[in-house]
Scaffold this motif. Structure first.
Motif, PDB file in Angstrom:
ATOM      1  N   GLU A 184     -12.308 -57.682 102.552  1.00  0.00           N
ATOM      2  CA  GLU A 184     -13.006 -57.526 101.432  1.00  0.00           C
ATOM      3  C   GLU A 184     -14.346 -57.447 101.988  1.00  0.00           C
ATOM      4  OE1 GLU A 184     -12.600 -57.405  97.949  1.00  0.00           O
ATOM      5  OE2 GLU A 184     -10.392 -57.432  98.597  1.00  0.00           O
ATOM      6  N   PRO A 185     -15.252 -56.415 101.676  1.00  0.00           N
ATOM      7  CA  PRO A 185     -16.589 -56.283 102.117  1.00  0.00           C
ATOM      8  C   PRO A 185     -17.719 -57.282 101.778  1.00  0.00           C
ATOM      9  CG  PRO A 185     -16.281 -54.619 100.827  1.00  0.00           C
ATOM     10  CD  PRO A 185     -14.945 -55.253 100.747  1.00  0.00           C
ATOM     11  N   ALA A 186     -18.581 -57.779 102.631  1.00  0.00           N
ATOM     12  CA  ALA A 186     -19.488 -58.787 102.194  1.00  0.00           C
ATOM     13  C   ALA A 186     -20.464 -58.280 101.174  1.00  0.00           C
ATOM     14  CB  ALA A 186     -20.367 -59.042 103.277  1.00  0.00           C
ATOM     15  N   SER A 187     -21.054 -58.960 100.278  1.00  0.00           N
ATOM     16  CA  SER A 187     -21.997 -58.484  99.236  1.00  0.00           C
ATOM     17  C   SER A 187     -23.079 -57.981  99.846  1.00  0.00           C
ATOM     18  CB  SER A 187     -22.153 -59.698  98.242  1.00  0.00           C
ATOM     19  OG  SER A 187     -23.006 -60.458  98.955  1.00  0.00           O
ATOM     20  N   ASP A 188     -23.985 -56.954  99.140  1.00  0.00           N
ATOM     21  CA  ASP A 188     -25.265 -56.746  99.789  1.00  0.00           C
ATOM     22  C   ASP A 188     -26.102 -58.045 100.067  1.00  0.00           C
ATOM     23  OD1 ASP A 188     -24.311 -54.192  99.519  1.00  0.00           O
ATOM     24  OD2 ASP A 188     -25.900 -53.366  98.239  1.00  0.00           O
ATOM     25  N   ALA A 189     -26.199 -58.916  99.274  1.00  0.00           N
ATOM     26  CA  ALA A 189     -26.824 -59.987  99.256  1.00  0.00           C
ATOM     27  C   ALA A 189     -26.553 -60.881 100.704  1.00  0.00           C
ATOM     28  CB  ALA A 189     -26.790 -61.136  98.000  1.00  0.00           C
ATOM     29  N   LYS A 190     -25.428 -61.058 100.903  1.00  0.00           N
ATOM     30  CA  LYS A 190     -24.864 -61.704 102.270  1.00  0.00           C
ATOM     31  C   LYS A 190     -25.306 -60.905 103.317  1.00  0.00           C
ATOM     32  CE  LYS A 190     -21.241 -64.510 100.420  1.00  0.00           C
ATOM     33  NZ  LYS A 190     -19.745 -64.598 100.339  1.00  0.00           N
ATOM     34  N   LEU A 191     -25.174 -59.675 103.210  1.00  0.00           N
ATOM     35  CA  LEU A 191     -25.523 -58.665 104.450  1.00  0.00           C
ATOM     36  C   LEU A 191     -27.098 -58.988 104.771  1.00  0.00           C
ATOM     37  CD1 LEU A 191     -23.546 -55.476 103.770  1.00  0.00           C
ATOM     38  CD2 LEU A 191     -22.953 -56.994 105.615  1.00  0.00           C
ATOM     39  N   ILE A 192     -27.721 -58.780 103.525  1.00  0.00           N
ATOM     40  CA  ILE A 192     -29.200 -58.912 103.849  1.00  0.00           C
ATOM     41  C   ILE A 192     -29.522 -60.405 104.490  1.00  0.00           C
ATOM     42  CG2 ILE A 192     -31.367 -58.928 102.583  1.00  0.00           C
ATOM     43  CD1 ILE A 192     -30.108 -56.715 100.587  1.00  0.00           C
ATOM     44  N   ALA A 193     -28.881 -61.343 103.921  1.00  0.00           N
ATOM     45  CA  ALA A 193     -29.326 -62.718 104.261  1.00  0.00           C
ATOM     46  C   ALA A 193     -28.921 -62.905 105.967  1.00  0.00           C
ATOM     47  CB  ALA A 193     -28.645 -63.747 103.629  1.00  0.00           C
ATOM     48  N   SER A 194     -27.734 -62.185 106.122  1.00  0.00           N
ATOM     49  CA  SER A 194     -27.291 -62.239 107.676  1.00  0.00           C
ATOM     50  C   SER A 194     -28.370 -61.517 108.473  1.00  0.00           C
ATOM     51  CB  SER A 194     -26.095 -61.597 107.790  1.00  0.00           C
ATOM     52  OG  SER A 194     -25.558 -61.312 109.186  1.00  0.00           O
ATOM     53  N   ALA A 195     -28.614 -60.237 108.108  1.00  0.00           N
ATOM     54  CA  ALA A 195     -29.664 -59.448 108.883  1.00  0.00           C
ATOM     55  C   ALA A 195     -31.027 -60.356 109.264  1.00  0.00           C
ATOM     56  CB  ALA A 195     -29.819 -58.197 108.237  1.00  0.00           C
ATOM     57  N   MET A 196     -31.430 -60.897 108.079  1.00  0.00           N
ATOM     58  CA  MET A 196     -32.556 -61.510 108.021  1.00  0.00           C
ATOM     59  C   MET A 196     -32.891 -62.786 108.969  1.00  0.00           C
ATOM     60  SD  MET A 196     -34.078 -61.141 104.114  1.00  0.00           S
ATOM     61  CE  MET A 196     -35.467 -62.058 104.507  1.00  0.00           C
ATOM     62  N   ARG A 197     -31.601 -63.346 109.256  1.00  0.00           N
ATOM     63  CA  ARG A 197     -31.472 -64.405 110.041  1.00  0.00           C
ATOM     64  C   ARG A 197     -31.961 -63.995 111.568  1.00  0.00           C
ATOM     65  NH1 ARG A 197     -27.335 -66.137 106.595  1.00  0.00           N
ATOM     66  NH2 ARG A 197     -25.858 -65.284 107.950  1.00  0.00           N
ATOM     67  N   ALA A 198     -31.802 -62.614 111.985  1.00  0.00           N
ATOM     68  CA  ALA A 198     -32.020 -62.264 113.157  1.00  0.00           C
ATOM     69  C   ALA A 198     -33.489 -62.496 113.837  1.00  0.00           C
ATOM     70  CB  ALA A 198     -31.743 -60.687 113.435  1.00  0.00           C
ATOM     71  N   ALA A 199     -34.471 -62.451 112.830  1.00  0.00           N
ATOM     72  CA  ALA A 199     -35.715 -62.117 113.139  1.00  0.00           C
ATOM     73  C   ALA A 199     -36.640 -63.371 112.364  1.00  0.00           C
ATOM     74  CB  ALA A 199     -36.341 -60.898 112.657  1.00  0.00           C
ATOM     75  N   PRO A 200     -37.763 -63.484 112.995  1.00  0.00           N
ATOM     76  CA  PRO A 200     -38.735 -64.722 112.394  1.00  0.00           C
ATOM     77  C   PRO A 200     -39.337 -64.301 111.130  1.00  0.00           C
ATOM     78  CG  PRO A 200     -39.764 -63.451 114.349  1.00  0.00           C
ATOM     79  CD  PRO A 200     -38.509 -63.134 114.210  1.00  0.00           C
ATOM     80  N   ALA A 201     -39.684 -65.420 110.375  1.00  0.00           N
ATOM     81  CA  ALA A 201     -40.031 -65.310 108.849  1.00  0.00           C
ATOM     82  C   ALA A 201     -41.361 -64.274 108.772  1.00  0.00           C
ATOM     83  CB  ALA A 201     -40.275 -66.622 108.478  1.00  0.00           C
ATOM     84  N   GLY A 202     -41.891 -63.968 109.652  1.00  0.00           N
ATOM     85  CA  GLY A 202     -43.010 -62.820 109.574  1.00  0.00           C
ATOM     86  C   GLY A 202     -42.806 -61.689 109.749  1.00  0.00           C
ATOM     87  N   VAL A 203     -41.425 -61.460 110.247  1.00  0.00           N
ATOM     88  CA  VAL A 203     -40.730 -59.963 110.430  1.00  0.00           C
ATOM     89  C   VAL A 203     -39.814 -59.589 109.530  1.00  0.00           C
ATOM     90  CG1 VAL A 203     -39.463 -58.803 112.354  1.00  0.00           C
ATOM     91  CG2 VAL A 203     -41.317 -60.288 112.990  1.00  0.00           C
ATOM     92  N   ALA A 204     -38.639 -60.594 109.345  1.00  0.00           N
ATOM     93  CA  ALA A 204     -37.548 -60.127 108.654  1.00  0.00           C
ATOM     94  C   ALA A 204     -37.811 -59.844 107.128  1.00  0.00           C
ATOM     95  CB  ALA A 204     -36.468 -61.479 108.560  1.00  0.00           C
TER      96      ALA A 204
END
Length: 184
Positions: free
Chosen positions: A26-46
């Motif tokens: 089952e593919p992850a929801s777009d919201a989960k994918l976005i949340a995962s990707a945003m954890r890669a960078a600091p709050a000023g970048v993501a």
């Protein structure tokens, strides 16, 4: 979407397609994918980065268009650890060169964030797939500087088995050398 993303995403996906399909039907929801990707960078970048998702067939789609020149990619579920990443344009070009076994562009220093850490990797072989004689290391949260000249990297240790709690050069002696800077 930057054209340099397509080869990176395609190559990454092709390496993991079978495992992704088997492990995550089952593919992850777009919201989960976005949340995962945003954890890669600091709050000023993501929040201002473009976020792309990779499909099991190698296709990619933009989940959110950004405005700051960074592209974030969610964790690859087939890898053993969390590894979302976020890279500027120069770092994306460097990744494209690495994945296509070509020489990275000269004179383009790039920055890449992996604030959740990275999947374990060989410190000496850019194309090693499994541990065993390849100086496999564990990496925690870090940033990478890619594409710099030799004089920059000469300031840092280039040991096959580095201390990963201090800056060191990964893949020394290859065109894909880069500085690993822990941030924990």
């Amino acid at each position: 979407m930057p054209t340099s993303i397509a080869p990176f995403v395609l190559a990454t996906t092709l390496l993991a397609t079978g495992a992704v399909q088997a492990a995550h039907p089952e593919p992850a929801s777009d919201a989960k994918l976005i949340a995962s990707a945003m954890r890669a960078a600091p709050a000023g970048v993501a929040p201002h980065a473009t976020i792309v998702a990779v499909g099991p067939d190698g296709s990619m789609r933009t989940l959110r268009q950004g405005t700051n020149g960074f592209t974030c990619i969610p964790d690859a579920p087939a890898t053993p650890g969390p590894d979302p990443m976020c890279a500027d344009k120069a770092a994306m070009a460097w990744m494209h060169a690495w994945l296509t076994h070509t020489t990275p562009p000269a004179g383009q220093v790039g920055l890449m964030y992996m604030l959740e850490g990275g999947t374990d990797a060989s410190n000496t072989d850019p194309y090693a797939k499994t541990p065993g004689g390849n100086h496999w290391i564990r990496t925690g949260p870090h940033v990478m500087v890619v594409g710099a000249d030799d004089a920059f990297y000469d300031q840092y240790p280039k040991l096959a088995d580095p201390q990963t709690n201090a800056p060191y050069v990964m893949w020394a002696g290859t065109p894909y050398r880069h500085l690993m800077v822990p941030v924990h």
